[in-house]
Design a protein around this motif. Sequence first.
Motif, short mmCIF file in Angstrom:
data_model
loop_
_atom_site.label_atom_id
_atom_site.label_comp_id
_atom_site.label_asym_id
_atom_site.label_seq_id
_atom_site.Cartn_x
_atom_site.Cartn_y
_atom_site.Cartn_z
N LEU A 38 0.84 -1.20 0.00
CA LEU A 38 0.00 0.00 0.00
C LEU A 38 0.87 1.26 0.00
CD1 LEU A 38 -2.92 1.00 0.08
CD2 LEU A 38 -2.88 0.79 2.58
N LEU A 39 1.92 1.25 0.80
CA LEU A 39 2.82 2.41 0.82
C LEU A 39 3.47 2.58 -0.55
CD1 LEU A 39 4.25 4.71 2.28
CD2 LEU A 39 5.97 3.07 3.06
N MET A 95 -0.30 9.24 2.83
CA MET A 95 -1.68 9.58 2.40
C MET A 95 -1.97 11.05 2.64
SD MET A 95 -3.83 6.27 3.78
CE MET A 95 -5.39 6.79 3.08
N CYS A 96 -1.63 11.53 3.84
CA CYS A 96 -1.97 12.94 4.15
C CYS A 96 -1.11 13.89 3.33
CB CYS A 96 -1.81 13.19 5.65
SG CYS A 96 -3.02 12.27 6.62
N GLY A 97 0.11 13.47 2.97
CA GLY A 97 1.00 14.35 2.22
C GLY A 97 0.92 14.13 0.72
N LEU A 98 0.12 13.18 0.28
CA LEU A 98 0.01 12.87 -1.16
C LEU A 98 -0.54 14.09 -1.90
CD1 LEU A 98 0.21 9.84 -2.62
CD2 LEU A 98 -2.10 10.46 -3.21
N ALA A 115 -9.71 1.97 10.34
CA ALA A 115 -10.44 3.23 10.51
C ALA A 115 -9.48 4.40 10.29
CB ALA A 115 -11.05 3.30 11.91
N SER A 116 -8.24 4.25 10.76
CA SER A 116 -7.25 5.33 10.56
C SER A 116 -7.02 5.57 9.06
CB SER A 116 -5.92 4.98 11.23
OG SER A 116 -6.11 4.75 12.60
N LEU A 117 -6.96 4.48 8.28
CA LEU A 117 -6.79 4.66 6.83
C LEU A 117 -7.97 5.46 6.26
CD1 LEU A 117 -5.62 1.14 5.51
CD2 LEU A 117 -4.21 3.17 5.94
N ASP A 122 -9.15 12.03 1.94
CA ASP A 122 -9.57 13.44 1.90
C ASP A 122 -11.09 13.57 1.89
OD1 ASP A 122 -6.90 14.72 1.60
OD2 ASP A 122 -6.84 13.38 -0.12
N VAL A 123 -11.76 12.61 1.25
CA VAL A 123 -13.22 12.59 1.17
C VAL A 123 -13.62 11.14 1.41
CG1 VAL A 123 -15.22 12.96 -0.35
CG2 VAL A 123 -13.21 14.42 -0.60
#
Length: 262
Positions: A38-39, A95-98, A115-117, A122-123
């Motif tokens: 995934l990363l 993910m947050c910095g993508l 849940a964290s994923l 973003d939406v």
Amino acid sequence: MPERRADLRVERAGAVATVTLDRPDALNALTVPLKEALLAAFQDLAGDDGVRAIVLTGAGRAFCAGQDLRERLEPDALPLDDEIRTRYNPLIRAMCGLPKPIVGAINGVAAGAGASLAFACDVRIAADGASFLLAFGRVGLIPDSGATWLLPRLVGGAKAAEMALTTEPLSAAEAERLGLVARVVPAGDVVAEAQTIAARLAGLAPTALALTKQALAGTWQRSLDEQLELEAELQGRAGTTADHAEGIDAFLARRSPAFRGD
Ligand code: T3D
């Protein structure tokens, strides 16, 4: 043709890539190979100019049940702090910095790090039977993978504390009422709905989307003055793009803009 790495599928359609966690028999619980795949997928998609928006979903009836608890019993499993620093935190940062929007198609239960994923998307679009469950406390752990940072910002401190401490699930309907998900749709429609939103995002100016994510990230840490200055700086960059010129030209000519990402 879908690309497959470990238990992950990546399918591209136009400028939208759909990433599917694909271990349905274990509710897409996260193993080391799956986390690494995934990363790697997010890193590849970040650098792929042909992809402008991403959908993240799970195969089968669950979105993701978090850490694979059977794997934790293996003799070579890393201590938890190492596992989190080595594999979970880089994933949430990626993910947050993508610099591209991620639309979560939350097709079923999102538990623990699953849940964290979902929170790091973003939406979020949820299936009517989906739920969010901070299951960590049920196995004697604390919420991790950004849950204690992301969730209070998404639903407020009181609801986040209730979910973290009681481990009671939050239904899709309640998640919509709280604004955690943008929309609830029938289960069979959730991926298509997320892909429709992603396609709409893919038609917008990519640099503006990347800078918008940057402006929103960490907004709670900055003062109003700092945020105003950041907006000025980022808008300065957006204003020099060819896509901004194209947007004005298209508006004045009463035609749809064709944003090229430059
Ligand atoms: O590395 C580290 O450990 C640190 C990081 C931690 C991050 C975390 O995510 S900790 C939290 C881990 N996740 C959980 O505690 C959730 C565990 N799962 C559940 O509570 C339930 O499965 C659900 C509420 C998500 C769904 O319940 P239900 O009744 O719909 O399904 P089920 O029957 O429990 O599960 C179906 C199958 O999936 C079952 O396998 P089987 O018996 O049919 O062969 C079950 O064992 C498997 N499964 C579900 N969750 C996990 C899992 N297998 C491994 N790990 C799981 N997390």
